[in-house]
Design a protein around this motif. Structure first.
Motif, mmCIF file in Angstrom:
data_model
loop_
_atom_site.group_PDB
_atom_site.id
_atom_site.type_symbol
_atom_site.label_atom_id
_atom_site.label_comp_id
_atom_site.label_asym_id
_atom_site.label_seq_id
_atom_site.Cartn_x
_atom_site.Cartn_y
_atom_site.Cartn_z
ATOM 1 N N LYS A 93 -14.189 -16.864 -47.462
ATOM 2 C CA LYS A 93 -13.935 -15.518 -46.931
ATOM 3 C C LYS A 93 -12.426 -15.231 -46.959
ATOM 4 C CE LYS A 93 -14.575 -12.471 -43.014
ATOM 5 N NZ LYS A 93 -14.905 -12.325 -41.595
ATOM 6 N N THR A 103 -10.758 -12.439 -49.362
ATOM 7 C CA THR A 103 -10.122 -11.276 -48.737
ATOM 8 C C THR A 103 -8.730 -11.086 -49.319
ATOM 9 O OG1 THR A 103 -11.411 -11.679 -46.741
ATOM 10 C CG2 THR A 103 -9.505 -10.235 -46.513
ATOM 11 N N ARG A 154 -7.517 -8.002 -51.822
ATOM 12 C CA ARG A 154 -6.379 -7.192 -51.387
ATOM 13 C C ARG A 154 -5.285 -7.151 -52.445
ATOM 14 N NH1 ARG A 154 -4.535 -9.696 -46.226
ATOM 15 N NH2 ARG A 154 -2.809 -10.497 -47.449
ATOM 16 N N PHE A 159 -13.670 -6.887 -57.105
ATOM 17 C CA PHE A 159 -14.683 -6.956 -56.050
ATOM 18 C C PHE A 159 -14.931 -8.422 -55.705
ATOM 19 C CE2 PHE A 159 -15.854 -3.089 -58.495
ATOM 20 C CZ PHE A 159 -15.763 -2.144 -57.480
ATOM 21 N N LEU A 215 -20.093 -12.399 -49.905
ATOM 22 C CA LEU A 215 -20.563 -11.213 -49.188
ATOM 23 C C LEU A 215 -19.857 -11.014 -47.847
ATOM 24 C CD1 LEU A 215 -24.375 -11.623 -49.943
ATOM 25 C CD2 LEU A 215 -22.756 -10.073 -51.075
ATOM 26 N N GLU A 216 -19.217 -12.077 -47.348
ATOM 27 C CA GLU A 216 -18.508 -11.951 -46.068
ATOM 28 C C GLU A 216 -17.162 -11.251 -46.225
ATOM 29 O OE1 GLU A 216 -18.024 -15.489 -43.812
ATOM 30 O OE2 GLU A 216 -20.134 -16.044 -44.010
ATOM 31 N N ALA A 217 -16.658 -11.214 -47.445
ATOM 32 C CA ALA A 217 -15.365 -10.548 -47.683
ATOM 33 C C ALA A 217 -15.621 -9.114 -48.129
ATOM 34 C CB ALA A 217 -14.582 -11.294 -48.747
ATOM 35 N N GLU A 218 -14.703 -8.243 -47.759
ATOM 36 C CA GLU A 218 -14.867 -6.834 -48.136
ATOM 37 C C GLU A 218 -13.917 -6.475 -49.255
ATOM 38 O OE1 GLU A 218 -14.367 -4.040 -45.029
ATOM 39 O OE2 GLU A 218 -16.492 -4.039 -44.538
ATOM 40 N N ALA A 219 -14.355 -5.550 -50.098
ATOM 41 C CA ALA A 219 -13.459 -5.025 -51.130
ATOM 42 C C ALA A 219 -12.309 -4.307 -50.427
ATOM 43 C CB ALA A 219 -14.208 -4.069 -52.039
ATOM 44 N N ASP A 236 -9.439 -1.243 -50.039
ATOM 45 C CA ASP A 236 -9.355 0.184 -50.371
ATOM 46 C C ASP A 236 -8.462 0.348 -51.582
ATOM 47 O OD1 ASP A 236 -11.007 1.685 -48.814
ATOM 48 O OD2 ASP A 236 -9.710 1.491 -47.046
ATOM 49 N N ARG A 244 -13.322 0.022 -51.628
ATOM 50 C CA ARG A 244 -14.317 0.086 -50.562
ATOM 51 C C ARG A 244 -14.836 1.505 -50.384
ATOM 52 N NH1 ARG A 244 -12.634 -2.208 -44.834
ATOM 53 N NH2 ARG A 244 -10.906 -0.869 -45.363
ATOM 54 N N THR A 265 -21.168 1.420 -52.796
ATOM 55 C CA THR A 265 -21.892 0.489 -53.662
ATOM 56 C C THR A 265 -22.386 1.235 -54.903
ATOM 57 O OG1 THR A 265 -23.909 0.944 -52.458
ATOM 58 C CG2 THR A 265 -22.654 -0.987 -51.776
#
Ligand code: FE2
Length: 363
Positions: free
Chosen positions: A305, A309, A313, A318, A322-326, A328, A331, A335
């Motif tokens: 994660k 992340t 950043r 991407f 799944l625990e890490a977010e794309a 901005d 994001r 999807t």
């Protein structure tokens, strides 16, 4: 005296042997190899090192490696080259290779490395839990680290998203003189067309390439970023580009680039049909790695994660975890439906794709 002579003879023999040995060393001219050799000799290093043969060209990677070193005390030695060069070097060096990991940006290329026998399978519960199976090689020769979509980027002031639908629609005559894309020498375009061959057949793929060539705003030139610039300059209205370049422009500290990004819209094509073309960055354990434990630790960090992340950043790809977010603005795009195909297909149809580009007159 006799003893002295014998000792001298042994010393001379050792020096000669050393010289022969150094002749037999794998290519030691490159900077990377020197760094690796230094790495092997450096006893001060707390927890050793890991040598990564990387075909990636993103500023994010050294930052990730630094963060990994800080956390683990394991130094990362990067050896850069094109995927082809690195695979050839690993093959040539065989069991003398200093490669621990092979890091590349295309599913087809990862498959080439697997087929050329320069990787070895590696299984870990941590990797299995961090990366969904669809982003890993089924035989565990490599694991995905990030994905990127090849999308339609458009001029917000001249194109409405409602006018866009599919890659195929870009061949419609309403786009005459408005479409931008880089050369077919780019692996990104080769994989895009290979995916169309896999999904729709060679005839359809050729029709598409010819249709795009007919609609080009200019002869292909530059990289993906240059297509974005050409939109800003009013040369064309829509461009085929990888998502992360838009993210990089938007986050740029250069105000001109950030402003350029503001004028761009991102459209994910083929949502009602075959899905948007998605490719993968992945990493695999080199066949003759001597630092297997450190290599595994780096793979686990890159897909953790925390690692994901940081990667998202910095590189605007991407994440696969799944625990890490794309990051901005990725994001905010939400999807999307991606193509469903085997990454091995990208390799299988690459040569055919190159032939089609050539026939279609795509420079
Ligand atoms: Fe790139």
């Amino acid at each position: 005296m006799k003893r002295l002579l014998i000792v001298t003879a042994i010393c001379v023999f050792c020096v000669v042997l050393g010289l022969i040995g150094s002749e037999l060393q794998p290519d030691s001219r490159s900077e990377g190899q020197t760094a690796a050799s230094r790495g092997k000799q450096n006893t001060e290093m707390k927890n050793g090192f890991v040598t990564v043969y990387t075909a990636r060209h993103y500023e994010a990677d050294p930052l990730l490696f630094e963060a990994f070193t800080k956390k683990t005390g394991i130094e990362v030695v990067e050896i850069k080259g094109t995927a082809e060069e690195l695979i050839a070097r690993m093959k040539r060096d065989g069991d003398r290779s200093d490669a621990d990991l092979f890091f590349a940006v295309d599913g087809g290329v990862l498959n080439v490395a697997k087929r050329e026998n320069v990787l070895q399978p590696l299984r870990s519960e941590t990797l299995d839990s961090q990366v969904p199976a669809k982003w890993r090689d089924p035989d565990h020769y490599w694991t995905g680290v990030a994905t990127r979509a090849r999308v339609i980027v458009y001029a917000k002031d001249r194109v409405k998203p409602e006018e866009l639908s599919t890659y195929e629609d870009l061949t419609d005559e309403k786009w005459r003189g408005r479409v931008l894309a880089r050369s077919y020498a780019s692996l990104y375009n080769q994989s895009l067309l290979a995916s169309f061959i896999a999904l729709n057949g060679a005839d359809e793929a050729e029709r598409w390439a010819r249709g795009i060539v007919a609609n080009f705003a200019r002869t292909p030139e530059g990289g993906d970023r240059d297509q974005a610039q050409a939109i800003a300059d009013g040369i064309g209205d829509v461009a085929i580009m990888n998502t992360y370049y838009v993210g990089q422009l938007a986050a740029s500290s250069d105000p001109d680039e950030a402003q350029l990004a503001e004028g761009l819209g991102v459209f994910f094509p083929n949502q009602e049909t075959t899905g948007t073309h998605l490719n993968i960055s992945g990493i695999g354990l080199a066949r003759y790695s001597e630092n297997r434990d450190n290599a595994l630790k780096l793979m686990e960090y890159l897909t953790s994660k925390e690692g994901q992340t940081l990667l998202a950043r910095e590189s605007f790809e991407f994440p696969v975890n799944l625990e890490a977010e794309a990051a901005d603005p990725l994001r905010s795009w939400g999807t999307f439906k991606a193509q469903r195909l085997d990454f091995a297909d990208l390799e299988q149809y690459r040569q055919e794709a190159i032939g089609i580009f050539d026939k279609a007159g795509w420079k």
